[in-house]
Design an enzyme around this catalytic site. Structure first.
Site, PDB file in Angstrom:
ATOM      1  N   LYS A 226       0.847  -1.199   0.000  1.00 50.54           N
ATOM      2  CA  LYS A 226       0.000   0.000   0.000  1.00 50.54           C
ATOM      3  C   LYS A 226       0.880   1.246   0.000  1.00 50.54           C
ATOM      4  CE  LYS A 226      -3.140   2.564   3.064  1.00 50.54           C
ATOM      5  NZ  LYS A 226      -3.799   2.571   4.399  1.00 50.54           N
ATOM      6  N   ASP A 231      -2.627  10.283   3.876  1.00 51.73           N
ATOM      7  CA  ASP A 231      -4.060   9.987   3.926  1.00 51.73           C
ATOM      8  C   ASP A 231      -4.778  11.033   4.774  1.00 51.73           C
ATOM      9  OD1 ASP A 231      -6.557   8.867   3.845  1.00 51.73           O
ATOM     10  OD2 ASP A 231      -6.110   7.314   5.321  1.00 51.73           O
ATOM     11  N   LYS A 238     -10.138  13.087   8.177  1.00 52.45           N
ATOM     12  CA  LYS A 238      -9.697  12.725   9.517  1.00 52.45           C
ATOM     13  C   LYS A 238      -9.608  13.977  10.390  1.00 52.45           C
ATOM     14  CE  LYS A 238      -6.545   9.008   7.995  1.00 52.45           C
ATOM     15  NZ  LYS A 238      -7.064   7.856   8.735  1.00 52.45           N
ATOM     16  N   ASP A 249       1.507   6.246   5.908  1.00 56.42           N
ATOM     17  CA  ASP A 249       0.495   5.375   5.308  1.00 56.42           C
ATOM     18  C   ASP A 249       1.000   4.682   4.046  1.00 56.42           C
ATOM     19  OD1 ASP A 249      -1.981   4.324   5.919  1.00 56.42           O
ATOM     20  OD2 ASP A 249      -3.074   5.659   4.574  1.00 56.42           O
ATOM     21  N   ASP A 308     -12.238   7.128   3.872  1.00 56.93           N
ATOM     22  CA  ASP A 308     -11.058   6.903   4.688  1.00 56.93           C
ATOM     23  C   ASP A 308     -10.692   5.423   4.768  1.00 56.93           C
ATOM     24  OD1 ASP A 308      -8.916   7.683   6.236  1.00 56.93           O
ATOM     25  OD2 ASP A 308     -10.034   7.683   8.111  1.00 56.93           O
ATOM     26  N   GLU A 310      -9.547   3.741   2.230  1.00 60.35           N
ATOM     27  CA  GLU A 310      -9.039   3.785   0.855  1.00 60.35           C
ATOM     28  C   GLU A 310      -7.955   2.759   0.585  1.00 60.35           C
ATOM     29  OE1 GLU A 310      -5.678   5.033   2.798  1.00 60.35           O
ATOM     30  OE2 GLU A 310      -7.729   5.614   3.249  1.00 60.35           O
ATOM     31  N   ARG A 312      -7.611  -0.441   1.253  1.00 59.72           N
ATOM     32  CA  ARG A 312      -8.065  -1.719   0.696  1.00 59.72           C
ATOM     33  C   ARG A 312      -8.506  -1.580  -0.754  1.00 59.72           C
ATOM     34  NH1 ARG A 312     -12.321  -2.152   5.376  1.00 59.72           N
ATOM     35  NH2 ARG A 312     -10.625  -0.919   6.239  1.00 59.72           N
TER      36      ARG A 312
END
Length: 460
Positions: A226, A231, A238, A249, A308, A310, A312
């Site tokens: 990933k 993010d 967030k 992230d 949020d 995102e 996956r």
């Protein structure tokens, strides 16, 4: 080798370090003579774990160093880390008393890591002289991989965007005579709709990196990471406290590149492939929205329950690509869920696989190299939690309760893997919030030392 480890040829008059159990201190001091005994007593040295005593010669220079091991020989990595923190600046060499020389050396080197790209760090830098060249050769891939992963995670997002992450991956494979391509623009939107949707809200264009190394006739090992370089949460933004560490992230991408480094430097006889979706989840008029539906590369439609969740999404398209050529082993790594941290904390990443033999093998190597991991279940009844009334899948838990967040994320990813011989998913944290033993504060390499040890055992 540069940094905390030197070859014996590079070292000038290294100071020997002797490991002493507390129970053996008195007898050992007798062999050193009355002056050394008096010095140890004056310094109140008791050989407790991590204690160091610098013993001077008659001329006043440091002649030898005693390192306390406490009641028992500690884990080699932890002993090496304690040694790194206790020694002053200078060149030292491990002497008698160390049972696990390789572990102590590795722990010393790992604990010596510093991220100094933006600030000069003036702490004393001790170095170990290593007489065994084969040990240096053995540790070089591990240290290179760990340091790369940490450096990439620690670099702030203003200097580590999708383009910079792609450039790091491309350069790594070029350095090892591999090949790579970076997919962007209309091709990305057509071939990887979920990756494009997540990254389209940023002015820094999303992309997918696809890199390979090794002979096509070798066993196919594929790593997917990933690469969300920052993010914000997207439109489901967030809070400030939840955003402060989001430069990490892309920790999954950083760690698969670290593992790839180990594999290539060790020249394991595998055909390695690395797939990284590199995006920024930002807020703009182009951002994807809650309730949007996209058809993934695999053909499964996905309803967006929360922007949020995102990670996956980008992994789903990347896994679908990786799965298409039926690799023998498919590994994905991601800083995916807060639920994993609630369950197991920052230092113990969960992993998911339905391959029982693989699960057990990972556990064995995790323990062997002190790289903690914990298997979690792909609990099939929870598949109902990721259903949608209007699409094949939802990217969030639709049960109405925040249960089993890490498990349901893994189950979501599993839908995109069908042809791989074995698949395993790691939900890592990628960060050490409080420095401990050989783990320095900041970006962290997790699972990759265990996986490298497993792959070495399997393919060498």
């Amino acid at each position: 080798m540069h940094g905390p480890l030197l070859s014996a040829d590079e070292a000038v008059n290294p100071i020997p370090v002797v490991a002493i159990l507390a129970s053996e201190l008195e007898e050992h001091l007798k062999t050193m003579g009355a002056v050394a005994t008096a010095w140890a007593q004056a310094q109140e040295f008791t050989a407790e774990f991590g204690e160091v005593l610098l013993v001077p010669s008659a001329e006043g220079a440091i002649e030898t160093t005693l390192f306390g091991m406490g009641a028992n020989q500690e884990d080699g990595l932890e002993a090496g880390a304690a040694l790194s923190k206790a020694l002053p600046a200078g060149i030292f060499q491990l002497g008698q008393g160390f049972d696990d020389v390789a572990g102590v050396t590795l722990g010393f080197a790992l604990a010596s890591y510093r991220f100094d790209a933006y600030k000069e760090i003036s702490s004393p830098k001790s170095q170990l002289a290593i007489g065994d060249e084969s040990l240096l050769d053995e540790l070089a891939p591990v240290l290179a991989g760990v340091h790369l992963a940490k450096d990439l995670i620690n670099t702030p997002a203003n200097d580590m965007g999708p383009a910079e992450l792609a450039a790091a991956a491309v350069q790594l494979f070029e350095d090892h005579e591999g090949s790579s391509k970076v997919i962007m623009g209309e091709e990305l939107e057509k071939e990887f709709p979920l990756v494009h949707a997540v990254g389209n809200g940023s002015d820094r264009a999303p992309r997918l990196i696809d890199a390979t190394w090794g002979k096509d006739t070798n066993p196919k090992i594929t790593l997917v990471g990933k690469g969300v370089i920052f993010d914000s949460g997207g439109l489901d933004i967030k809070p400030a406290a939840g955003m402060i560490l989001m430069k990490k992230d892309m920790g999954g991408a950083a760690n698969v590149l670290g593992l790839a480094t180990m594999i290539m430097k060790a020249k394991l006889p595998v055909r390695l492939r690395v797939v990284i979706p590199a995006v920024e989840n930002a807020v703009s008029g182009r951002s994807f929205r809650p309730s949007d539906i996209f058809t993934s590369r695999k053909g499964l439609s996905v309803e967006i329950g929360n922007t949020d969740a995102e990670g996956r999404l980008v992994l789903a398209d990347a896994l679908a690509l990786a799965d298409e050529e039926s690799p023998e082993l498919l590994i994905d790594m991601a800083t995916l869920t807060g639920a994993a941290r609630v369950a197991l904390g920052p230092d113990l990443p969960p992993y998911y696989t339905d391959d029982e033999e693989l699960a057990e093998t990972i556990a064995v190597h995790s323990e062997a190299v002190n790289d903690p991991l914990w298997r979690m279940p792909l609990w099939k009844p929870y598949k109902k939690y990721i259903t949608s009334r209007t699409a094949d899948l939802s990217n969030i838990n639709t049960s109405g309760a925040g249960f089993a967040g890490s498990v349901t994320a893994a189950l979501f990813l599993q839908r995109f893997v069908e042809q791989a011989g074995s698949w395993v998913h790691f939900d890592i944290y990628g960060w050490t919030p409080i420095e401990k033993d050989f783990r320095t504060h900041g970006g962290e390499a997790q699972a990759i030392r265990a996986l490298f040890d497993m792959l070495k055992t399997r393919f060498l």
